[in-house]
Design a protein around this motif. Structure first.
Motif, short mmCIF file in Angstrom:
data_model
loop_
_atom_site.label_atom_id
_atom_site.label_comp_id
_atom_site.label_asym_id
_atom_site.label_seq_id
_atom_site.Cartn_x
_atom_site.Cartn_y
_atom_site.Cartn_z
N LEU A 19 144.15 47.34 -7.33
CA LEU A 19 144.06 47.10 -8.77
C LEU A 19 144.05 48.41 -9.55
O LEU A 19 144.63 48.49 -10.64
CB LEU A 19 142.79 46.29 -9.08
CG LEU A 19 142.77 44.85 -8.55
CD1 LEU A 19 141.46 44.17 -8.92
CD2 LEU A 19 143.95 44.06 -9.10
N GLN A 20 143.41 49.42 -9.00
CA GLN A 20 143.41 50.73 -9.65
C GLN A 20 144.84 51.27 -9.73
O GLN A 20 145.23 51.85 -10.75
CB GLN A 20 142.51 51.69 -8.87
CG GLN A 20 142.29 53.02 -9.59
CD GLN A 20 141.23 53.86 -8.89
OE1 GLN A 20 140.65 53.46 -7.89
NE2 GLN A 20 140.98 55.03 -9.43
N HIS A 21 145.62 51.07 -8.68
CA HIS A 21 147.02 51.50 -8.69
C HIS A 21 147.81 50.72 -9.75
O HIS A 21 148.60 51.30 -10.50
CB HIS A 21 147.63 51.28 -7.31
CG HIS A 21 149.11 51.47 -7.25
ND1 HIS A 21 149.71 52.70 -7.40
CD2 HIS A 21 150.12 50.57 -7.07
CE1 HIS A 21 151.02 52.57 -7.32
NE2 HIS A 21 151.29 51.29 -7.12
N TYR A 22 147.58 49.43 -9.83
CA TYR A 22 148.28 48.61 -10.82
C TYR A 22 147.93 49.02 -12.25
O TYR A 22 148.76 48.92 -13.15
CB TYR A 22 147.91 47.13 -10.62
CG TYR A 22 148.55 46.46 -9.44
CD1 TYR A 22 149.52 47.09 -8.66
CD2 TYR A 22 148.18 45.16 -9.08
CE1 TYR A 22 150.10 46.46 -7.58
CE2 TYR A 22 148.77 44.51 -8.00
CZ TYR A 22 149.72 45.17 -7.25
OH TYR A 22 150.29 44.53 -6.19
N MET A 23 146.71 49.48 -12.45
CA MET A 23 146.27 49.87 -13.80
C MET A 23 147.10 51.01 -14.36
O MET A 23 147.19 51.19 -15.58
CB MET A 23 144.79 50.28 -13.77
CG MET A 23 143.81 49.13 -13.72
SD MET A 23 143.81 48.15 -15.24
CE MET A 23 143.39 49.41 -16.45
#
Length: 237
Positions: A19-23
């Motif tokens: 999710l951090q990467h997607y952010m």
């Protein structure tokens, strides 16, 4: 431009990393932090004005649902979970959206756009998200964890009853994800569906005929329903 403050709450390190990467693809949002449990999340929510939570439902200690009931209504929630049966309870709490793991980038962005209020008008199957084609890896749920898999290493994917077997350069992974779910995460220009039970990586194809594709001595059938599309793609390379 308004920037929304976002907090990720999930007890799985791999899920938080994904999710951090997607952010990174949401310029309208600022990631305030990543928490592994509800107690840490409450501490941050009390210190910062959080606009949106990506919140796992099933966590030890304080569950996602319990946390959602204890925070201000102004904090909007997108629930994330590996268990479909929790969806109803999530939406009863007026969640913005509900994401079923493993979460694809396209699905993540749809949920985020729904919160931001700029949901694209294109249909779900025709969203123009070229960013997907630039990804170098995906996360796959296997062995009770989210495992990072480099796209370049995936040779082909095989459907076996209720499971998928992902064959890579070094190993094979078995997941309960559906072929449709996995295909949504993969760039169309590199991965081809040649059969109801097979998906192949274009760069690993050694040879092909009108009936089959060969990848390292493995013969993979081309079904009639996919033949025209597959041959057109292969002949245009």
């Amino acid at each position: 431009m308004q920037r929304y403050k976002v907090l990720i709450v999930d007890d799985e390190p791999e899920a938080r990393e994904l999710l951090q990467h997607y952010m990174e693809h949401l310029p309208d949002c600022e990631l305030v932090g990543c928490c592994k449990n509800g107690v840490e999340a409450l501490q941050i929510i009390n210190k910062h004005q959080i606009d949106l939570l990506f919140l796992d439902i099933q966590m030890p200690g304080v569950s996602g649902v319990e946390l959602a009931k204890s925070i201000p209504a102004s904090v909007k929630i997108i629930f994330t979970t590996a268990h479909r049966e929790y969806a109803v309870e999530g939406f009863e709490l007026m969640a913005v959206d509900y994401l079923l793991k493993p979460i694809s980038l396209d699905r993540f962005l749809k949920a985020a756009y729904r919160f931001i209020g700029n949901q694209p008008q294109e249909s779900e199957s025709n969203l123009d998200l070229p960013i997907t084609d630039k990804r170098e890896f995906i996360f796959v749920r296997a062995d009770r964890k989210m495992i990072k898999v480099a796209l370049s290493e995936i040779k082909y994917v095989e459907s076996i009853q209720d499971y998928l077997k992902i064959h890579t350069a070094n190993k094979s992974l078995v997941t309960r994800e559906t072929m449709a779910q996995l295909q949504q995460q993969l760039p169309e220009r590199e991965f081809l569906r040649c059969h109801r039970s097979f998906l192949v990586n274009l760069r690993h194809i050694d040879s092909y005929t009108h009936e089959q594709i060969t990848i390292e001595r493995k013969s993979i059938p081309i079904s009639r329903s996919y033949k025209e599309q597959i041959l057109e793609k292969l002949q245009s390379v």
